[in-house]
Structures are given as C-alpha cells and as structure tokens.
Scaffold this motif. Structure first.
Motif, PDB file in Angstrom:
ATOM      1  N   GLY A 327     -35.980 -38.300 -44.961  1.00 50.29           N
ATOM      2  CA  GLY A 327     -34.764 -37.979 -44.218  1.00 50.29           C
ATOM      3  C   GLY A 327     -34.768 -36.526 -43.772  1.00 50.29           C
ATOM      4  N   ILE A 328     -33.613 -36.076 -43.310  1.00 50.15           N
ATOM      5  CA  ILE A 328     -33.443 -34.692 -42.886  1.00 50.15           C
ATOM      6  C   ILE A 328     -33.121 -33.830 -44.103  1.00 50.15           C
ATOM      7  N   ILE A 329     -33.803 -32.708 -44.225  1.00 49.95           N
ATOM      8  CA  ILE A 329     -33.514 -31.764 -45.307  1.00 49.95           C
ATOM      9  C   ILE A 329     -32.529 -30.737 -44.790  1.00 49.95           C
ATOM     10  N   THR A 330     -31.448 -30.540 -45.543  1.00 46.29           N
ATOM     11  CA  THR A 330     -30.469 -29.527 -45.173  1.00 46.29           C
ATOM     12  C   THR A 330     -30.421 -28.461 -46.263  1.00 46.29           C
ATOM     13  N   GLU A 331     -29.795 -27.344 -45.945  1.00 52.55           N
ATOM     14  CA  GLU A 331     -29.752 -26.216 -46.873  1.00 52.55           C
ATOM     15  C   GLU A 331     -29.065 -26.627 -48.171  1.00 52.55           C
ATOM     16  N   GLY A 332     -29.682 -26.282 -49.292  1.00 47.91           N
ATOM     17  CA  GLY A 332     -29.095 -26.595 -50.591  1.00 47.91           C
ATOM     18  C   GLY A 332     -29.515 -27.926 -51.163  1.00 47.91           C
ATOM     19  N   MET A 333     -30.226 -28.749 -50.361  1.00 47.83           N
ATOM     20  CA  MET A 333     -30.697 -30.028 -50.878  1.00 47.83           C
ATOM     21  C   MET A 333     -31.879 -29.828 -51.803  1.00 47.83           C
ATOM     22  N   LYS A 368     -32.225 -18.326 -39.959  1.00 47.75           N
ATOM     23  CA  LYS A 368     -30.901 -17.998 -39.403  1.00 47.75           C
ATOM     24  C   LYS A 368     -30.804 -16.521 -39.028  1.00 47.75           C
ATOM     25  N   ILE A 369     -31.412 -15.659 -39.829  1.00 43.11           N
ATOM     26  CA  ILE A 369     -31.370 -14.228 -39.516  1.00 43.11           C
ATOM     27  C   ILE A 369     -32.239 -13.912 -38.301  1.00 43.11           C
ATOM     28  N   MET A 370     -33.415 -14.543 -38.225  1.00 40.63           N
ATOM     29  CA  MET A 370     -34.373 -14.197 -37.172  1.00 40.63           C
ATOM     30  C   MET A 370     -34.067 -14.894 -35.852  1.00 40.63           C
ATOM     31  N   TYR A 371     -33.605 -16.165 -35.922  1.00 41.66           N
ATOM     32  CA  TYR A 371     -33.430 -16.942 -34.696  1.00 41.66           C
ATOM     33  C   TYR A 371     -31.977 -17.330 -34.416  1.00 41.66           C
ATOM     34  N   GLY A 372     -31.081 -17.053 -35.340  1.00 47.33           N
ATOM     35  CA  GLY A 372     -29.666 -17.301 -35.086  1.00 47.33           C
ATOM     36  C   GLY A 372     -29.227 -18.736 -35.281  1.00 47.33           C
ATOM     37  N   SER A 373     -30.080 -19.589 -35.864  1.00 45.96           N
ATOM     38  CA  SER A 373     -29.702 -20.977 -36.126  1.00 45.96           C
ATOM     39  C   SER A 373     -30.526 -21.507 -37.285  1.00 45.96           C
ATOM     40  N   SER A 374     -30.095 -22.632 -37.838  1.00 45.94           N
ATOM     41  CA  SER A 374     -30.829 -23.239 -38.944  1.00 45.94           C
ATOM     42  C   SER A 374     -32.050 -23.992 -38.433  1.00 45.94           C
ATOM     43  N   PRO A 375     -33.106 -24.076 -39.228  1.00 47.08           N
ATOM     44  CA  PRO A 375     -34.240 -24.909 -38.847  1.00 47.08           C
ATOM     45  C   PRO A 375     -33.874 -26.375 -38.970  1.00 47.08           C
ATOM     46  N   ILE A 376     -34.570 -27.222 -38.225  1.00 44.96           N
ATOM     47  CA  ILE A 376     -34.418 -28.670 -38.371  1.00 44.96           C
ATOM     48  C   ILE A 376     -35.660 -29.172 -39.104  1.00 44.96           C
ATOM     49  N   ILE A 377     -35.459 -29.768 -40.281  1.00 43.98           N
ATOM     50  CA  ILE A 377     -36.580 -30.187 -41.121  1.00 43.98           C
ATOM     51  C   ILE A 377     -36.499 -31.691 -41.358  1.00 43.98           C
ATOM     52  N   SER A 378     -37.501 -32.405 -40.870  1.00 42.46           N
ATOM     53  CA  SER A 378     -37.574 -33.857 -41.005  1.00 42.46           C
ATOM     54  C   SER A 378     -38.648 -34.203 -42.037  1.00 42.46           C
ATOM     55  N   ASN A 379     -38.215 -34.786 -43.157  1.00 37.89           N
ATOM     56  CA  ASN A 379     -39.107 -35.105 -44.269  1.00 37.89           C
ATOM     57  C   ASN A 379     -39.451 -36.594 -44.225  1.00 37.89           C
ATOM     58  N   GLN A 380     -40.450 -36.942 -43.409  1.00 42.12           N
ATOM     59  CA  GLN A 380     -40.881 -38.328 -43.279  1.00 42.12           C
ATOM     60  C   GLN A 380     -42.412 -38.386 -43.439  1.00 42.12           C
ATOM     61  N   TYR A 465     -18.983 -47.617 -42.388  1.00 41.04           N
ATOM     62  CA  TYR A 465     -20.073 -46.663 -42.222  1.00 41.04           C
ATOM     63  C   TYR A 465     -19.582 -45.436 -41.463  1.00 41.04           C
ATOM     64  N   LYS A 466     -20.094 -44.265 -41.875  1.00 43.85           N
ATOM     65  CA  LYS A 466     -19.685 -43.027 -41.217  1.00 43.85           C
ATOM     66  C   LYS A 466     -20.848 -42.034 -41.227  1.00 43.85           C
ATOM     67  N   ILE A 467     -20.701 -40.994 -40.417  1.00 46.42           N
ATOM     68  CA  ILE A 467     -21.737 -39.982 -40.330  1.00 46.42           C
ATOM     69  C   ILE A 467     -21.854 -39.242 -41.661  1.00 46.42           C
ATOM     70  N   ASN A 468     -23.053 -38.823 -42.015  1.00 44.29           N
ATOM     71  CA  ASN A 468     -23.248 -38.005 -43.208  1.00 44.29           C
ATOM     72  C   ASN A 468     -22.912 -36.555 -42.852  1.00 44.29           C
ATOM     73  N   LYS A 469     -21.744 -36.100 -43.281  1.00 41.39           N
ATOM     74  CA  LYS A 469     -21.269 -34.759 -42.920  1.00 41.39           C
ATOM     75  C   LYS A 469     -22.137 -33.650 -43.495  1.00 41.39           C
ATOM     76  N   GLU A 470     -22.972 -34.011 -44.440  1.00 43.72           N
ATOM     77  CA  GLU A 470     -23.879 -33.014 -45.018  1.00 43.72           C
ATOM     78  C   GLU A 470     -24.829 -32.470 -43.950  1.00 43.72           C
ATOM     79  N   TYR A 471     -25.069 -33.266 -42.904  1.00 44.00           N
ATOM     80  CA  TYR A 471     -26.031 -32.881 -41.872  1.00 44.00           C
ATOM     81  C   TYR A 471     -25.371 -32.331 -40.615  1.00 44.00           C
ATOM     82  N   PHE A 472     -24.121 -32.693 -40.381  1.00 47.64           N
ATOM     83  CA  PHE A 472     -23.529 -32.375 -39.076  1.00 47.64           C
ATOM     84  C   PHE A 472     -22.245 -31.570 -39.241  1.00 47.64           C
TER      85      PHE A 472
END
Length: 472
Positions: A327-333, A368-380, A465-472
């Motif tokens: 799945g998608i890895i988010t900060e703190g996971m 976030k400091i260097m590019y101003g946004s979070s990376p998108i990390i797909s763990n598949q 079913y609903k969106i996983n707010k952890e990601y969005f």
C-alpha cells in the motif's frame, strides 16, 4: 494507529503472530524471547501495555523514552541477539492510555538469544528449540527457501571477493564495541560472523551466500551469479524520450552506493538547513536514505532493473520489492523493514543505516524541507518513491497505476462520506457486484486507500466504505 492493529488488540487473542505483554515502567524480561521467536518464524506484532486477555493496561508515559532507547540498543547488540536485529518501536494512545507497538518481520537468518538459545513460535508460545536438532534443521531449511540473500554458491571462493572492501568494513567495525573481536578474525571468520558464509542443512552444501557476492563480489562474479543485476540512473530534463545523462551500474553494493550518490550530487542542487546551531546538507541526508533503501530492501530474485530518474520537476526511485505491508506509506506508519537483514547489517556497520525505521522518517522530514511537499511512497511489488513540489492525490494515483474505475471511486470518496457497495457500484457504472468487488473495491482496500466502516466484517449488512483519511 492503523485499524488492523486496533482490531488485533480488541480481539484479545494471542497467536503465532500476536503477543501481548504488560509493561508499566520497564521492558519485560521475556520480551526478547518473543522478538527472537517471531523473527525465526513468520514475524508478528508485539503490544506492550496490554494484558494477556487484550485489556489495555498502559505504559507509564514517563518511562516510554527510556524503554524505547533500551529496546533499540539491546536488539542491535550482538551480545544479546545474534545476529542483531534493527527494529522500530512505536508509541500510541488508546483509551487515554499509552501502549508501545513493535513489528518484528520474519528474518532471513536464525537468531540466537544471548548467543546460545534459539526460540521458535508455536501458537501463542515462545519455545526454546536449541537442543532439538530436527527443529533447528527445519528452521534453517525454511530460511534458506524464503530469502534470496541466503542462497548458497558453493563454488564461489575468497578469491572471487573484494578483500579491500572487507578490510574497509573491518576498520570501520573495530571502532564499535560490538565488533572488537574482529581484531583477531581473518576475512572468512568475519563473513561467517555476518552470516555471509552458510550451510544448507538439507543437502550439506556450504559456501558464500548471495549477500556476500552482491556486497563484496568482484564485478565479473556478480555478473555470473546475478546476470540481470543493474541499477539505472537517468537524467531526463531535456530529452524525455531517451536521456540527457546515464549511469549504468553493475558492481557491488558498497561501490554502487558511492556512484549513485555522486550521480545525484551532479544533477541536483545543494540545500543547507540549520537544525539547532548545526548546519546540515539536506540533499546528502535525503538521498543517502533513498539510495540505501534501494540497495538494502531490494528483492534480488526479481529481474526488475532498479531505476533513479531525475526529471526537470520531479524525481522517481523504483526498486523490486517483496512488501510486508502493501500500500501507500505515509508519515508515521510502520516503516519498511529490510528484506535482506544480512546486507543491512553491513550498511549499519558502515554508518549508512541508523535505527531502522528512522530512514523513512528522514525521507518525509527532509523532502518537505527541500521540496515543499511530502514524498509519495508506494510499497508494492515494485517499491516506488516520487518526489516533487506537488505531492497531490493525482500524483499518488498515477504512481499506483489505478484503473479508471478505481480512480473514479477514490475521487468520489474524497468528500469523506461513507457509502454502501451497492451505491458505489452505480458511481463507477458497474452492474455485476462480483466484478465490482474483485476489480475495483477489494484492490483499493488491499492498498489501504479505502476502509470498511466495520473492520473485520466484510459481509455485514450495515457495511459501508470510505476514504482512508490517513492518506488524504
């Protein structure tokens, strides 16, 4: 805390992959029995501050920092666990109480407690099998079959390895207390202590492992043993169809790291940052973590060519993978754990890996400091990282290569509301519920982009079913 972890606690059942331990002010003495048994079997989750029945008893918040420090120090010490483990420990709040969670992945090696005892997991118990020859042999056989880095090449000799690289490792290790014994070790003894010279207890075959070859092998030996191994580093700023610059790397992992770092420094800008009163180079820290991740976490049985691509407005990293938590890895996971712990140990000795888990946190922090946004990390099956100045939902969905129906469903759920599967079928224009679940809904749940409102009960008549707010 992820829903599946909360569900494990609420069910109140210990099992082959779940262990509860009460721990008010200090780590329980038998914690490391479980760490070894989980790593020797199929991995699992340990919850501290939870009774055997799954009741939340809590950990004293004042003791958490010391407990976390003690755990990391102990598991990384070869005196306690041999070979050492590089694990993370997470703090969570449940029912206004603090608990600690440890995920222990299945390891490619057999780990001993206090350098003597071998523990295996049987149902909800940690079993000492040290003197059970048959069970120990079965454990070694299982590890040999499951982990690529453990594959033995009996015809590889010391002459096929780079002695200068082993000597470089030895000099670095001698400055660390856990490796003072290496003063009297010859090079073969060093590799044996790392688990890079092993024995197949089924066939009796013994020799250097793939980990030894890929880390210390001469280039021609690596090409013979792993002919598809290479890393492509590309710059596509002007010529998008081909490339502006390219580094095609087919060498050992230690020199691969150095060459990839040089390539990145050539094609990206420096950025310095003050942390406290110390000036640090963000670029070096960020790309060190990303490149080490490619080398340590790669699934070497997969012929996929690892790639780093530098575009005008973004960068991508792609690597063959065997995901533990797809799945998608988010900060703190929970961070990805090394699929190749033997190789990871070498990079730890060289000072290129700190606490395992801290690398992913640094990737989020410094991107976030260097590019101003979070990376998108797909763990598949292919581990992908994308870094740019946007980091929006569409960039994430592009990285996952979702179908039009899957993408439409995710966008519809962006409002945060929950809907029945019957209603969502109409949203994407499908009439067959089996097709909808198989091709649209279930893949999104497996990627953890979509959650059930009633976890663990997919057939409940009240399920939505609903969106996983952890990601969005």
């Amino acid at each position: 805390m992820r829903k599946e972890l909360i569900d494990e606690i609420s069910m109140g059942n210990e099992s082959i992959t779940i262990e509860f331990k009460e721990a008010r002010n200090k780590l329980p003495k038998n914690l490391y029995d479980t760490v070894c048994s989980f790593s020797n079997r199929q991995g699992g989750n340990i919850y501290l501050g939870v009774s055997d029945e799954g009741n939340i008893t809590g950990v004293d918040p004042r003791a958490v920092a010391q407990m976390k420090k003690d755990f990391v120090t102990t598991t990384q010490s070869a005196q306690k666990i041999e070979p050492p483990l590089y694990l993370d420990i997470q703090e969570y709040q449940i029912e206004d109480k603090t608990i600690l969670h440890i995920f222990v992945p299945s390891s490619s090696q057999v780990h001993r407690l206090n350098r003597t005892k071998i523990y295996d997991r049987n149902e909800d118990a940690d079993i000492d099998i040290t003197h059970n020859t048959i069970q120990v042999q079965q454990m070694y056989n299982r590890k040999q079959a499951d982990y690529t880095e453990r594959k033995i090449f009996s015809h590889v000799s010391m002459d096929d390895l780079r002695i200068d690289l082993i000597e470089q490792l030895r000099k670095t290790a001698l400055a660390q207390e856990d490796y003072r014994a290496w003063t009297t070790f010859d090079y073969l003894e060093i590799l044996k202590s790392l688990g890079m010279y092993s024995k197949d207890y089924t066939t009796g075959e013994e020799g250097f492992t793939l980990a030894a070859v890929i880390t210390f092998g001469k280039d021609e030996v690596i090409s013979a043993v792993l002919p598809y191994f290479r890393i492509d580093a590309l710059v596509k700023k002007k010529d998008i169809e081909r490339y502006d610059d390219r580094e095609n790397i087919r060498t050992n992992l230690i020199e691969s790291y150095s060459r990839l770092m040089s390539f990145i420094k050539k094609h990206t800008s420096d950025k310095f940052h003050l942390e406290g009163d110390q000036r640090i180079n963000i670029r070096d820290i960020l790309f060190r973590e990303l490149i080490v991740n490619m080398l340590v976490h790669r699934e070497y049985s997969n012929a996929f060519v690892s790639k780093i691509t530098v575009y005008e407005d973004h960068l991508t990293f792609e690597n063959a993978n065997k995901p533990i938590h797809p799945g998608i890895i988010t900060e703190g996971m929970i961070a990805p754990y090394p699929k190749n712990p033997t190789i990871a140990r070498v990079f730890n000795i060289l000072g290129l890996i700190d606490e395992l888990g801290s690398g992913v946190n640094k990737i989020f922090k410094y991107t976030k400091i260097m590019y101003g946004s979070s990376p998108i990390i797909s763990n598949q099956d292919i581990f992908k990282v994308q870094i740019d100045g946007q980091g929006d939902l569409d960039a994430m969905l592009n990285l996952l290569h979702l179908s039009d129906s899957q993408r439409a469903l995710v966008h519809y759920l962006e409002n945060g509301e929950a809907y029945t599967s019957k209603y969502l079928m109409q949203v994407v224009g499908l009439k067959d519920p089996v097709t909808f679940r198989k091709s649209v809904l279930n893949p999104l749940i497996e990627l953890r982009l979509v959650n059930r409102t009633i976890p663990g009960k997919p057939t409940s008549p009240n399920q939505k079913y609903k969106i996983n707010k952890e990601y969005f």
